[in-house]
Design an enzyme around this catalytic site. Sequence first.
Site, mmCIF file in Angstrom:
data_model
loop_
_atom_site.group_PDB
_atom_site.id
_atom_site.type_symbol
_atom_site.label_atom_id
_atom_site.label_comp_id
_atom_site.label_asym_id
_atom_site.label_seq_id
_atom_site.Cartn_x
_atom_site.Cartn_y
_atom_site.Cartn_z
ATOM 1 N N LYS A 66 0.816 -1.218 0.000
ATOM 2 C CA LYS A 66 0.000 0.000 0.000
ATOM 3 C C LYS A 66 0.852 1.271 0.000
ATOM 4 C CE LYS A 66 -4.097 -2.015 2.127
ATOM 5 N NZ LYS A 66 -5.165 -1.905 3.118
ATOM 6 N N ASN A 87 -4.995 2.036 -1.670
ATOM 7 C CA ASN A 87 -5.473 0.671 -1.879
ATOM 8 C C ASN A 87 -6.202 0.536 -3.215
ATOM 9 O OD1 ASN A 87 -7.909 1.947 -1.286
ATOM 10 N ND2 ASN A 87 -8.768 0.100 -0.372
ATOM 11 N N GLY A 123 -4.240 -1.657 18.235
ATOM 12 C CA GLY A 123 -3.346 -1.952 17.107
ATOM 13 C C GLY A 123 -2.840 -0.670 16.497
ATOM 14 N N GLY A 126 -0.542 -0.522 9.617
ATOM 15 C CA GLY A 126 -0.881 0.274 8.437
ATOM 16 C C GLY A 126 -2.343 0.687 8.409
ATOM 17 N N TYR A 214 -12.194 -10.610 9.031
ATOM 18 C CA TYR A 214 -13.503 -11.088 8.576
ATOM 19 C C TYR A 214 -13.489 -12.594 8.333
ATOM 20 C CZ TYR A 214 -11.391 -10.772 3.909
ATOM 21 O OH TYR A 214 -10.575 -10.923 2.827
ATOM 22 N N GLY A 234 -15.067 -7.656 9.899
ATOM 23 C CA GLY A 234 -14.582 -6.735 8.870
ATOM 24 C C GLY A 234 -15.154 -6.927 7.481
HETATM 25 P P1 NDP Z 1 -0.094 -4.583 10.360
HETATM 26 O O1 NDP Z 1 0.695 -5.826 10.157
HETATM 27 O O2 NDP Z 1 0.354 -3.319 9.715
HETATM 28 O O3 NDP Z 1 -0.248 -4.278 11.961
HETATM 29 C C1 NDP Z 1 -0.517 -5.297 12.846
HETATM 30 C C2 NDP Z 1 -0.817 -4.718 14.244
HETATM 31 O O4 NDP Z 1 -1.290 -5.803 15.037
HETATM 32 C C3 NDP Z 1 0.387 -4.125 14.974
HETATM 33 O O5 NDP Z 1 -0.041 -3.017 15.725
HETATM 34 C C4 NDP Z 1 0.807 -5.274 15.910
HETATM 35 O O6 NDP Z 1 1.402 -4.847 17.120
HETATM 36 C C5 NDP Z 1 -0.527 -5.873 16.243
HETATM 37 N N1 NDP Z 1 -0.473 -7.292 16.623
HETATM 38 C C6 NDP Z 1 -0.111 -8.332 15.855
HETATM 39 N N2 NDP Z 1 -0.228 -9.485 16.554
HETATM 40 C C7 NDP Z 1 -0.684 -9.154 17.780
HETATM 41 C C8 NDP Z 1 -1.008 -9.900 18.950
HETATM 42 N N3 NDP Z 1 -0.882 -11.225 18.994
HETATM 43 N N4 NDP Z 1 -1.447 -9.217 20.027
HETATM 44 C C9 NDP Z 1 -1.594 -7.875 20.004
HETATM 45 N N5 NDP Z 1 -1.289 -7.110 18.931
HETATM 46 C C10 NDP Z 1 -0.845 -7.744 17.829
HETATM 47 O O7 NDP Z 1 -1.575 -4.947 9.905
HETATM 48 P P2 NDP Z 1 -2.727 -3.999 9.322
HETATM 49 O O8 NDP Z 1 -2.811 -2.758 10.139
HETATM 50 O O9 NDP Z 1 -2.603 -3.829 7.881
HETATM 51 O O10 NDP Z 1 -4.026 -4.929 9.536
HETATM 52 C C11 NDP Z 1 -4.566 -5.104 10.822
HETATM 53 C C12 NDP Z 1 -5.762 -6.071 10.731
HETATM 54 O O11 NDP Z 1 -6.800 -5.499 9.928
HETATM 55 C C13 NDP Z 1 -5.413 -7.406 10.102
HETATM 56 O O12 NDP Z 1 -6.042 -8.432 10.848
HETATM 57 C C14 NDP Z 1 -6.020 -7.327 8.708
HETATM 58 O O13 NDP Z 1 -6.408 -8.600 8.243
HETATM 59 C C15 NDP Z 1 -7.245 -6.444 8.968
HETATM 60 N N6 NDP Z 1 -7.706 -5.693 7.776
HETATM 61 C C16 NDP Z 1 -9.017 -5.791 7.392
HETATM 62 C C17 NDP Z 1 -9.513 -5.061 6.321
HETATM 63 C C18 NDP Z 1 -10.939 -5.190 5.921
HETATM 64 O O14 NDP Z 1 -11.314 -4.682 4.848
HETATM 65 N N7 NDP Z 1 -11.778 -5.826 6.700
HETATM 66 C C19 NDP Z 1 -8.631 -4.156 5.546
HETATM 67 C C20 NDP Z 1 -7.259 -4.107 6.052
HETATM 68 C C21 NDP Z 1 -6.826 -4.850 7.120
HETATM 69 P P3 NDP Z 1 2.999 -4.521 17.227
HETATM 70 O O15 NDP Z 1 3.136 -3.138 16.683
HETATM 71 O O16 NDP Z 1 3.282 -4.607 18.676
HETATM 72 O O17 NDP Z 1 3.687 -5.567 16.422
#
Ligand code: NDP
Length: 272
Positions: A66, A87, A123, A126, A214, A234
């Site tokens: 992205k 996106n 969280g 991105g 989702y 989602g």
């Molecule tokens: P990123 O990989 O950029 O960020 C992931 C985040 O999740 C970070 O803040 C990370 O924390 C945190 N994290 C990961 N594992 C854990 C855990 N076990 N416990 C607590 N925190 C955790 O992902 P995105 O921001 O792109 O996506 C986030 C979610 O949104 C995903 O599940 C993705 O599938 C979903 N999504 C859904 C969309 C939709 O249209 N429904 C569109 C885009 C995304 P840390 O910084 O500490 O590593």
Amino acid sequence: MLKFAVFGNPISHSISPLLHNYAIKEFGIDGFYGRVCLSKTESKFALKNSFEKLGLSGANITLPFKEIGLSICDELSSDAKEIGSVNTIVKRSDEIYGYNTDTSGFFDAAVSMGEFKNALIIGCGGTTKAISYILYKNRVKFDILNRTKRDKKTIELLKCNNFYTWNDKELLDGRYDLVINATSAGLNDEFLPAPKELLELLLKRAKFGFDLIYGKNTPFLQLCLKNSLIAKDGLDMLIGQAVLAFELFFDGKFKKEEIALLMKKAAALRVF
Ligand code: NDP
């Protein structure tokens, strides 16, 4: 034939081709929407080359491209520019236009549950950038809770009121109408996005829960329902961003409501 695609890695799980191809077929368009898996280390040149070589009229871009998607655009919408990621890209004449439809996709899905004045985003990846942007734009006050810290500059850009990590005591007084899981906890595992005791405390005081994941009854969604919240996953966000992308691909030729209806039908065909 008009050609479209979604770029990402991994990409085999994406239901974007299903949503777009169903709408393309039902509107009687001579077109096709495919998927392209680029290697995770591909540069912006590979993305642009692939887009051009395939002769695409438009595309969606998902993780982890992205941000580099933004750099292949000649023109950017104001939200894409501010968030720093796209996106959706559309080719018009010889120029590539970039948009971010995750913002409205998320917000429309969230407000469909009811009115909220403040929110907690769990969280800080991105997608949190897109969500923060649209919450701020709609004057919703919000805090961010993440498992690990972020630097001052990142926090300032997100425009949240407070940034917390799991052990911050101030969070124990937090009251939020809406609690959002924007982490990948629960996606391929059974983890909650924050410690259970903390989440229970916050969810007990909330009205709505939103999990960006989702197609799965995640531990977060289960905890929301256990605490009698109105909750959703989602899928509506995913459909919402796809509807807006489709509108952009065809320059507003088709009505948003009709695209949404078709994409909802397509999503219902899918067994997760
Ligand atoms: P990123 O990989 O950029 O960020 C992931 C985040 O999740 C970070 O803040 C990370 O924390 C945190 N994290 C990961 N594992 C854990 C855990 N076990 N416990 C607590 N925190 C955790 O992902 P995105 O921001 O792109 O996506 C986030 C979610 O949104 C995903 O599940 C993705 O599938 C979903 N999504 C859904 C969309 C939709 O249209 N429904 C569109 C885009 C995304 P840390 O910084 O500490 O590593």
